[in-house]
Design a protein around this motif. Structure first.
Motif, short mmCIF file in Angstrom:
data_model
loop_
_atom_site.label_atom_id
_atom_site.label_comp_id
_atom_site.label_asym_id
_atom_site.label_seq_id
_atom_site.Cartn_x
_atom_site.Cartn_y
_atom_site.Cartn_z
N GLN A 543 0.84 -1.19 0.00
CA GLN A 543 0.00 0.00 0.00
C GLN A 543 0.88 1.24 0.00
N LYS A 544 0.54 2.22 -0.84
CA LYS A 544 1.28 3.48 -0.87
C LYS A 544 0.71 4.38 0.24
N LEU A 545 1.36 4.33 1.39
CA LEU A 545 0.82 5.00 2.57
C LEU A 545 0.77 6.52 2.44
N ASP A 546 1.63 7.09 1.59
CA ASP A 546 1.65 8.55 1.45
C ASP A 546 0.83 9.03 0.26
N SER A 547 0.08 8.12 -0.36
CA SER A 547 -0.74 8.50 -1.51
C SER A 547 -2.11 8.99 -1.05
N GLU A 548 -2.67 9.96 -1.79
CA GLU A 548 -4.01 10.44 -1.50
C GLU A 548 -5.06 9.39 -1.85
N ASP A 549 -4.68 8.46 -2.72
CA ASP A 549 -5.58 7.38 -3.11
C ASP A 549 -5.35 6.18 -2.19
N SER A 550 -6.31 5.88 -1.35
CA SER A 550 -6.15 4.78 -0.39
C SER A 550 -6.07 3.42 -1.08
N ALA A 551 -6.50 3.35 -2.33
CA ALA A 551 -6.46 2.09 -3.07
C ALA A 551 -5.17 1.93 -3.88
N ALA A 552 -4.28 2.92 -3.83
CA ALA A 552 -3.04 2.87 -4.61
C ALA A 552 -2.13 1.75 -4.10
N ARG A 553 -1.65 0.92 -5.00
CA ARG A 553 -0.80 -0.20 -4.64
C ARG A 553 0.41 -0.28 -5.57
N ILE A 554 1.45 -0.96 -5.10
CA ILE A 554 2.61 -1.29 -5.93
C ILE A 554 2.70 -2.80 -6.01
N ALA A 555 2.56 -3.33 -7.22
CA ALA A 555 2.63 -4.77 -7.44
C ALA A 555 4.07 -5.13 -7.81
N SER A 556 4.69 -5.99 -7.03
CA SER A 556 6.10 -6.29 -7.27
C SER A 556 6.39 -7.78 -7.15
N PHE A 557 7.49 -8.17 -7.75
CA PHE A 557 7.97 -9.55 -7.63
C PHE A 557 9.47 -9.55 -7.84
N VAL A 558 10.15 -10.38 -7.02
CA VAL A 558 11.58 -10.59 -7.22
C VAL A 558 11.78 -12.07 -7.50
N ALA A 559 12.53 -12.39 -8.55
CA ALA A 559 12.78 -13.78 -8.94
C ALA A 559 14.27 -14.02 -9.07
N VAL A 560 14.70 -15.22 -8.69
CA VAL A 560 16.11 -15.61 -8.77
C VAL A 560 16.18 -16.96 -9.46
N ALA A 561 17.13 -17.10 -10.39
CA ALA A 561 17.28 -18.37 -11.10
C ALA A 561 18.72 -18.53 -11.60
N PRO A 562 19.17 -19.78 -11.75
CA PRO A 562 18.59 -20.98 -11.16
C PRO A 562 18.76 -20.92 -9.64
N ILE A 563 17.73 -21.24 -8.88
CA ILE A 563 17.78 -21.01 -7.45
C ILE A 563 18.79 -21.94 -6.75
N ASP A 564 19.10 -23.08 -7.38
CA ASP A 564 20.10 -23.98 -6.79
C ASP A 564 21.53 -23.51 -7.05
N ASP A 565 21.71 -22.64 -8.03
CA ASP A 565 23.02 -22.05 -8.35
C ASP A 565 22.77 -20.66 -8.92
N PRO A 566 22.41 -19.69 -8.08
CA PRO A 566 21.88 -18.40 -8.54
C PRO A 566 22.82 -17.63 -9.45
N LYS A 567 22.25 -17.17 -10.56
CA LYS A 567 22.98 -16.31 -11.50
C LYS A 567 22.30 -14.96 -11.65
N LEU A 568 20.99 -14.98 -11.86
CA LEU A 568 20.25 -13.75 -12.14
C LEU A 568 19.20 -13.48 -11.06
N ALA A 569 19.06 -12.20 -10.72
CA ALA A 569 17.96 -11.74 -9.87
C ALA A 569 17.21 -10.66 -10.65
N VAL A 570 15.89 -10.78 -10.68
CA VAL A 570 15.06 -9.84 -11.44
C VAL A 570 14.03 -9.24 -10.50
N LEU A 571 13.96 -7.92 -10.49
CA LEU A 571 12.94 -7.22 -9.71
C LEU A 571 12.06 -6.44 -10.68
#
Length: 683
Positions: A543-571
């Motif tokens: 939730q964007k607590l400082d936004s005037e819109d109480s419904a404002a959100r930030i949708a995010s995901f962080v992924a790492v692969a290959p997770i058994d031998d990590p090379k890349l991280a993506v946000l």
């Protein structure tokens, strides 16, 4: 009466002794004057010849020579894979010396040049009519065709005083690509934004000079000097950014921003978790560095154009600044549930929890009179630490934060680099995040911070911290420039990976990798799964607590692969999406999956498909030779394959690929009904 007569003057005689005295005084006076005059002259000669031998030479040269600068081209910028991202193109600047222009050519020259250069005729005529002026700018950095047209007109009409000077223009061959990273230059080719600003001193070359003889009135003489000093180009930069991975990220993020009507832009970063090198970074919508002042957002552009005067100027400047801003490093955001990775890692590393520690989720939890709900009203009941992370349970992490304690929580928050700038080699990074210190943190603040609210960090800070969680516990220094090479091909420096500090133990890091894989296989990150690869990650919907819109959100995901031998991280973060949901696992995770699906094979990391994935993704081509073409086409469709029929024959004579070949579903099988193709040659 006899008049009284005046007595006659008696002549005064100078004695020999007096005469000698006068002559001696005269000689002394003359000698003194000679000493003073010649001494002054000698002192002046000493100053001119010994103390300041170049002073008058410089003044003479200034009076006799016209010094013309040849701008040095800025250094080029390349991506890690060798794609040219920024270069300097030879152009010509047209200037004039009106007093050198013949009177009868003032009007014709103004008319002709205003048409060739597409400049205002009245202003040009006024400038040429100033017969005392020896320099006025007509147009900067025209192309070769325009410069040749000016040169031809001057030669044809014998016009003197029109100067065609070599110049350079900064260009970005890839166009609307990496704008917020590359930045751009100003009218004088000085870096104004992005990498152009950060490395301006290195990229700026040393200008050359041409000296031309001129007479006492300041007019050019027929004799011309050749170039005395050649311009030296600036240094060349090679980035850690891979243009192909950058394209994968920009393409996927742009599509998501458009599809989900993202109001406040999307952010994407790809990092090499072992080195901290940034392989891709973008903010969408982006801008074309060849035309940075044009507002990309049509709605904002129309709103600015509807204004007038100073109000329009202020609105335009504000819109441009916002467009140029690299949100990935310059803005803070509430990371939401992605931050649970930090809380989880700290709790495991201190021993406050284990993966099997148990918690209870009743749908909400009361902390010092404040009630916190689980996301979407879920009631998870009894769950383990690992399960709580997989389903992103808020009450679970409030309890984990309480076990960890505020002192340890704040210590790990700082250790992960979330209080300070990352120090990336880009301008405009925000210097300090927003967080609670232990002395200002009560139970309610600890509770909200534990699941990713009430603290604000930069997007790059968050990804750098996640990379340290999966790479064995080392907080790396992120960077975007790999090396700099001078105009002679000599490497000035090459950056090596830098470990800022160790944050976690190897054991904790290994445990977190296993837990993060569980998020993708059994939890909220299923949309980040990539066939053939083991992927770990974490979703976030803050939730964007400082936004005037109480419904404002930030949708995010962080992924790492290959997770058994990590090379890349993506946000990937979508700021204020307006879609069927605001869930990061639903909106941002597919973007991460697309980037990983393309980047991992590109980097030579081969997929390892499970038996289930093999059956789902691949098919064995059936034998349809001899079949009627319509029936063959239908048979291939049963296997998830499509057909392309060559020829107008009734039956299939040969096919490619051959029967028994393993191919991906939706592949095209070529059916030859003419007998002219030999599929064995293709094999």
């Amino acid at each position: 009466m006899k008049p009284h007569s005046m007595p006659s003057a008696v002549p005064r005689h100078i004695t020999p002794e007096q005469d000698r005295h006068i002559r001696r005084r005269t000689r002394i006076f003359c000698l003194t004057m000679a000493v003073v005059c010649f001494g002054t002259l000698l002192w002046r000669l000493f100053v001119l010849q010994v103390m300041d031998p170049d002073g008058y030479a410089a003044r003479a040269a200034d009076q006799q020579l016209r010094d013309t600068v040849i701008p040095a081209p800025r250094g080029e910028i390349y991506s890690a894979d060798g794609t040219l991202l920024a270069a300097s193109e030879t152009r010509w600047t047209i200037r004039a010396s009106p007093r050198d222009l013949a009177d009868d050519l003032v009007q014709p020259a103004a008319q002709a040049l205003s048409e060739i250069l597409e400049i205002d005729y009245e202003e040009t005529l006024a400038a040429f009519s100033n017969r005392t002026s020896n320099d006025c700018l007509l147009k900067r950095r025209v192309d070769k065709a325009t410069a040749d047209a000016v040169r031809s007109w001057c030669a044809e009409h014998g016009a003197e005083g029109i100067q065609i000077r070599q110049d350079t223009k900064r260009i970005y061959p890839e166009g609307d690509f990496m704008g917020v990273l590359l930045g751009f230059t100003d009218v004088d080719n000085a870096g104004l934004w992005g990498l152009e600003l950060e490395y301006d001193e290195l990229l700026t070359g040393t200008n050359g000079r041409v000296l031309t003889a001129k007479d006492a009135w300041g007019y050019d003489m027929p004799q011309n000097y050749s170039t005395l000093v050649e311009p030296v180009p600036g240094a060349t930069l090679t980035l850690t950014i891979d243009a192909n991975i950058q394209r994968y990220l920009e393409s996927a993020l742009s599509a998501a921003v458009e599809e989900h009507n993202v109001a406040s832009r999307g952010v994407g970063i790809v990092m090499d978790v072992e080195t901290g090198a940034i392989l891709a970074m973008t903010v969408k919508p982006d801008y074309d560095p060849n035309d940075p002042r044009t507002i990309v957002n049509e709605e904002i552009r129309n709103a600015v154009n509807a204004l007038e005067g100073e109000q329009r100027s202020e609105a335009l400047q504000a819109a441009q600044q916002a467009q140029w801003r690299n949100k990935a490093i310059s803005d803070l955001y509430e990371p939401g549930s992605v931050f649970k990775l930090i809380t989880a890692a700290a709790a495991l590393d201190t021993g406050a929890c284990t993966p099997d520690s148990q918690f209870v989720c009743a749908g909400s939890i009361n902390v010092a009179g404040t009630r916190f709900r689980c996301a979407n009203g879920h009631i998870h009941g009894l769950e383990t630490f690992a399960q709580g992370l997989a389903v992103s349970c808020n009450p679970c992490f409030i309890q984990i934060g309480a076990r960890l304690g505020k002192e340890a929580f704040c210590d790990y928050f700082a250790a992960f680099g979330l209080r300070e700038a990352t120090g990336i080699d880009l301008p405009g990074e925000i210097k300090q995040s927003e967080y609670y210190t232990a002395d200002r943190m009560g139970p309610v603040e600890l509770a909200s911070c534990s699941f990713g609210q009430s603290s604000k960090v930069s997007y790059l800070q968050m990804l750098t911290a996640v990379a340290s969680i999966v790479n064995g516990g080392n907080l790396m220094q992120p960077y975007v420039v790999q090396k700099a090479v001078d105009a002679d091909g000599v490497t000035l420096w090459e950056r090596e990976p830098t470990v800022r500090r160790r944050v976690l133990s190897e054991e904790t890091s290994a445990t977190m990798r296993t837990l993060m894989e569980g998020v993708v296989t059994d939890g909220t990150g299923k949309n980040a799964a990539v066939a053939g690869y083991r992927v770990g990650g974490k979703s976030g919907t803050s939730q964007k607590l400082d936004s005037e819109d109480s419904a404002a959100r930030i949708a995010s995901f962080v992924a790492v692969a290959p997770i058994d031998d990590p090379k890349l991280a993506v946000l990937v973060c979508l700021d204020e999406p307006h879609s069927w949901t605001t869930s990061g696992g639903s909106l941002s995770a597919p973007v991460c999956a697309e980037v990983l699906e393309k980047s991992l094979p590109y980097l030579g990391i081969e997929p390892q498909f499970t038996e289930e994935e093999q059956q789902k993704l691949f098919a064995q081509v059936p034998d349809v030779t001899g079949w009627r073409t319509a029936a063959a086409k239908q048979k291939l469709a049963e296997f998830g394959l499509s057909a392309r029929i060559d020829g107008d024959g009734e039956r299939v004579v040969s096919q490619y690929p051959l029967a028994g070949t393993q191919v991906r579903k939706e592949s095209v099988v070529i059916l030859d009904s003419t007998g002219e193709n030999d599929p064995t040659l293709e094999e």
